[in-house]
Design an enzyme around this catalytic site. Structure first.
Site, PDB file in Angstrom:
ATOM      1  N   THR A   1      56.268 -22.593   3.093  1.00  0.00           N
ATOM      2  CA  THR A   1      56.135 -23.609   2.043  1.00  0.00           C
ATOM      3  C   THR A   1      56.958 -24.821   2.446  1.00  0.00           C
ATOM      4  O   THR A   1      58.143 -24.685   2.743  1.00  0.00           O
ATOM      5  CB  THR A   1      56.651 -23.047   0.702  1.00  0.00           C
ATOM      6  OG1 THR A   1      55.879 -21.890   0.370  1.00  0.00           O
ATOM      7  CG2 THR A   1      56.536 -24.072  -0.411  1.00  0.00           C
TER       8      THR A   1
ATOM      9  N   LYS B   1      50.276 -24.969  -2.814  1.00  0.00           N
ATOM     10  CA  LYS B   1      51.343 -23.969  -2.874  1.00  0.00           C
ATOM     11  C   LYS B   1      52.497 -24.461  -3.732  1.00  0.00           C
ATOM     12  O   LYS B   1      53.111 -23.701  -4.485  1.00  0.00           O
ATOM     13  CB  LYS B   1      51.844 -23.643  -1.458  1.00  0.00           C
ATOM     14  CG  LYS B   1      52.986 -22.624  -1.402  1.00  0.00           C
ATOM     15  CD  LYS B   1      52.531 -21.223  -1.760  1.00  0.00           C
ATOM     16  CE  LYS B   1      53.661 -20.223  -1.946  1.00  0.00           C
ATOM     17  NZ  LYS B   1      54.484 -19.994  -0.760  1.00  0.00           N
TER      18      LYS B   1
END
Lengths: 306, 306
Positions: A101, A177
């Site tokens: 991420t 995300k």
């Protein structure tokens, strides 16, 4: 477009998620090399049939698909393009799958550097936790060019239950995300606030779990994390520090866009307080222990868990 | 304990929830009387086969089960024990079912006043929304003495899919509901923050809805409310003012117990801001319109919805 399905795959970063990814690939017959900074992990990987290497570059040698499963954008950059980085050893036309991420702009920058070397790049943050990584049932929120997906699809299908192909531009996967992490982080902090408040109201919190999970107050995170609190088990399935990091990214992005995020900011502060109290590496449900500590309520597991 | 299953039932408060409750009872053959301050509603109730009355007292006359489906504790007290209140007309041994969300202490006080008149009392806040009220599929979070449940169980089963019997003491049902509302309110505000932020990041928010509802960031409220935003439809299925009220109760309780509720407080402020901007009676997903207004992002439905 099936000429490259017999890919040799390299996984860099064999933590709880990366090890699961590598195991899924080995189980499905992919020739898989790997690298991690932990010698203990490398031994375990070797025993499971992986090809262990002494650096990202060595692991990537001969692999036409390299998967990075490290903590953030900076680590991804280092293992790909730093000293002994994997990218230098990849053949032209090879594909990088980045699973960490990170801010969308970082994903775009890394993709550009890959393209400069003649490599494909998929910005594909993963979701689902260590258990689903090990069983090959991750969710991948991915963006990248069609040729990248054509090349990597058999590998993605081997490790994921669901691969969202969200667009051509790297950064889109990371943006999805990040929206997911915003919600996930807020819902964990809210679950901890609600279940400790229920205890303060004198309720049977096992019963609260039963009622809420069948009611409109439920969330995926409430359902998943509150059992850790009910069992007094804060061994890290996902650590507090993951959310100080991920909500930190959300918060930075919001500030950059001049977009107010009051609820996210408050949840981020709860994770920071929990980390400050020494629980950064414990399970993220530890926000409940912080609240218990401050308010004096007793949670399952006794005082030693608070 | 089946001697009183042929109860005559009275429903006081025939708003979106109460009308559904009364309709479910009529459909299942209960002789049902009702009262609402709206003449239009009373006409509709009469047409559906209900026995309309001119006051709570008149509606309760001859009913051994009285259900109150009004907005809060003060209204519940007024329709039961105020001028022309229902309680004065109920036979000893009759049972009051209170469905409004209120502070636990208020529920305890009302139950005591009922007991002083020889009446049973169930503290049973409901959850599920107008649609499920109409289809007899509510969830009831209830507490009260066994004799009250024995008396009211056939009526509860006629209107609810799930009746949680949570203990003898009135106030427990309200406490469960309040924990549910804490989570529900935070999740609505977080859903609005996340989906508008996704728009600011340039994402396709229909796709965001698809991905998030299949991911760890999901909540019951995200799944239920975000479609209102995607369709630009803010007609009130549940109004902003319900959450300024319910999170207000949570907030007051927390202050009373000296229990910090940072995430709840932030969500409450978002609802208050939305109400302040003139959307108090619109759907609670209007928090997204407030954020759109402040940040200048465009949501579906065009500028007229913002």
């Amino acid at each position: 477009m099936s000429e490259r399905t017999n890919s040799k795959v390299c996984v860099i970063g064999l933590g709880s998620m990366g090890f699961g990814v590598a195991s899924s690939l080995l189980k499905k017959g992919f020739e898989t090399s790997g690298y991690d900074i932990s010698a203990e992990t490398m031994t375990r990987f070797l025993q499971d049939g992986g090809r262990a290497a002494a650096s990202p570059a060595e692991a990537a040698d001969g692999a036409d698909i390299v998967i990075t499963v490290v903590v953030n954008g900076a680590q991804t950059e280092a293992v790909l393009f730093g000293e002994n980085g994997a990218a230098t050893k990849m053949p032209k036309g090879g594909t990088i799958l980045s699973f960490a991420t990170m801010p969308p702009q970082t994903a775009e920058d890394l993709a550009q550097r890959a393209r400069d070397l003649g490599l494909n790049y998929i910005d594909g943050p993963i979701s689902g936790g260590a258990k689903r990584a090990a069983s090959g049932e991750l969710t991948v929120m991915a963006s990248g060019r069609p040729e990248a997906f054509n090349h990597a699809r058999p590998v993605l299908n081997a490790i994921a239950m669901k691969v969202y192909e969200l667009g051509d531009r790297p950064g889109i996967g990371s943006s999805f995300k990040i929206v997911n992490q915003l919600l996930a982080g807020v819902h964990i902090a809210a679950a901890c606030e609600a279940i400790t408040f229920a205890k303060a109201l004198g309720l049977d919190i096992d019963k609260v779990y039963e009622v809420i999970t069948a009611s409109a107050g439920n969330s995926w995170m409430f359902e998943n994390r509150v059992p850790h609190i009910l069992q007094g088990d804060y061994s890290p399935q996902s650590a507090v520090d993951i959310f100080t990091k991920d909500l930190g990214i959300v918060s930075d992005l919001g500030r950059g866009l001049k977009f107010p995020l009051p609820i996210t900011s408050t949840a981020l502060q709860m994770f920071i307080m929990t980390a400050a109290a020494g629980m950064g590496r414990d399970d993220d449900a530890s926000v409940a222990r912080l609240i218990a500590k401050v308010t004096g309520i007793e949670l399952p597991g006794g005082p030693e868990v608070t």
